[in-house]
Every structure is written in C-alpha cells, then in structure tokens.
Write an enzyme that holds these catalytic residues in place. Sequence first.
Site, PDB file in Angstrom:
ATOM      1  N   CYS A   1      -2.810  -3.221   8.541  1.00  0.00           N
ATOM      2  CA  CYS A   1      -2.363  -1.888   8.952  1.00  0.00           C
ATOM      3  C   CYS A   1      -1.883  -1.920  10.406  1.00  0.00           C
ATOM      4  O   CYS A   1      -0.945  -1.216  10.772  1.00  0.00           O
ATOM      5  CB  CYS A   1      -3.488  -0.877   8.802  1.00  0.00           C
ATOM      6  SG  CYS A   1      -4.419  -1.052   7.272  1.00  0.00           S
TER       7      CYS A   1
ATOM      8  N   ASP B   1       2.291   2.614   2.541  1.00  0.00           N
ATOM      9  CA  ASP B   1       2.209   3.374   3.792  1.00  0.00           C
ATOM     10  C   ASP B   1       3.497   3.240   4.614  1.00  0.00           C
ATOM     11  O   ASP B   1       4.135   2.198   4.607  1.00  0.00           O
ATOM     12  CB  ASP B   1       1.013   2.901   4.624  1.00  0.00           C
ATOM     13  CG  ASP B   1      -0.306   3.264   3.948  1.00  0.00           C
ATOM     14  OD1 ASP B   1      -0.249   4.002   2.959  1.00  0.00           O
ATOM     15  OD2 ASP B   1      -1.353   2.815   4.414  1.00  0.00           O
TER      16      ASP B   1
ATOM     17  N   CYS C   1       0.832  -1.211   0.000  1.00  0.00           N
ATOM     18  CA  CYS C   1       0.000   0.000   0.000  1.00  0.00           C
ATOM     19  C   CYS C   1       0.866   1.260   0.000  1.00  0.00           C
ATOM     20  O   CYS C   1       0.370   2.353  -0.212  1.00  0.00           O
ATOM     21  CB  CYS C   1      -0.937   0.010   1.197  1.00  0.00           C
ATOM     22  SG  CYS C   1      -0.073   0.022   2.770  1.00  0.00           S
TER      23      CYS C   1
ATOM     24  N   CYS D   1      -3.047   5.158   5.725  1.00  0.00           N
ATOM     25  CA  CYS D   1      -4.502   5.134   5.756  1.00  0.00           C
ATOM     26  C   CYS D   1      -5.014   5.446   7.164  1.00  0.00           C
ATOM     27  O   CYS D   1      -4.253   5.503   8.122  1.00  0.00           O
ATOM     28  CB  CYS D   1      -4.985   3.752   5.325  1.00  0.00           C
ATOM     29  SG  CYS D   1      -4.616   2.489   6.544  1.00  0.00           S
TER      30      CYS D   1
END
Length: 151
Positions: free
Chosen positions: A103, A36, A34, A59
């Site tokens: 996450c 991140d 992603c 996110c």
Amino acid sequence: MLYSEKVMDHFSNPRNLGKMDDADGVGEVGNAKCGDIMKIYLKIEDGIIVDVKFNTFGCASAIATSSMATELIKGQPIEKALELSNKAVVEALDGLPPAKIHCSVLAEQAVKAALKDYYTKNGMELDPAIFGSEDCGHCHSCDGGCDGCEG
Ligand code: FES
C-alpha cells in the site's frame, strides 16, 4: 495492535485530503490486485512543492501512507520529493504490517506520477534513472509479498 498510533492517526485524520483545481502536476496510480486508487495533486512554485492534496480510494494503510507522503513532501524541493521512497513513508508511520507494505508503494508511485506529469507539462526532460523508461507493469502486479518495489 496491528497498526501503529501514527497509522491510526493519519487514517482517522488524514492531512491534505481533497482535490486541487489548479494543480501543476497530477498523478493517479492504482493497484490492479486490490483495486485501490490513489491520486495526488501538486502545486509547484520555483521548484518547491508549496501545496499537496490527495484522494485515495483504498484501504486504511493506503490512506495513511498517502497522508504521510503529502506531509513529507510539502514545502520540499522537487528533488527531495523524487527521492521519497515507500520505506521512508513506512518509517515515518512507525511501520506497517508486512502484508500492507504494498500500500505504501502506491504512495511513492503516486508522488512520482504527479512529478512526471509536472515535468511533461513543462517540457522538462525525464531522467529514465528516476522515472523509468517505460511502464513495465511490474508494480501494478505486485502481490505485496516483497519489501517494496525495486522497479
Ligand atoms: Fe490496496 Fe492497501 S490493500 S493499497
């Protein structure tokens, strides 16, 4: 509602957001998929994490989990922080949607990376059972479909 109230709260009002110039340990991790990135700074005195800051480019779940992770380890002894699991962070947030569990893995990894940095800087021995002997890359390629990273 996709996200719990706690997730919304920690996303809109993140705790311990920022950076630290005199950190004793800094950990930065990223999720290749992603993109991140999460960075955690620790101030450690007499084996206690007296202050924590984080910076997350990611996110909503990555921000909420890093905020909660800093709250969970602040004021705790190093040993307790080493035990912090992504599951504990998710539970403290009253859950995350399954697609967002990865996450929270980032938050656990960032705390461990910051502690590893602290251990290394202070010439302390790294227990492979805790830190792993080598980075296998497994976590970075996580597709988020699992229930947390078992290494
Ligand atoms: Fe990348 Fe959440 S989507 S950490």
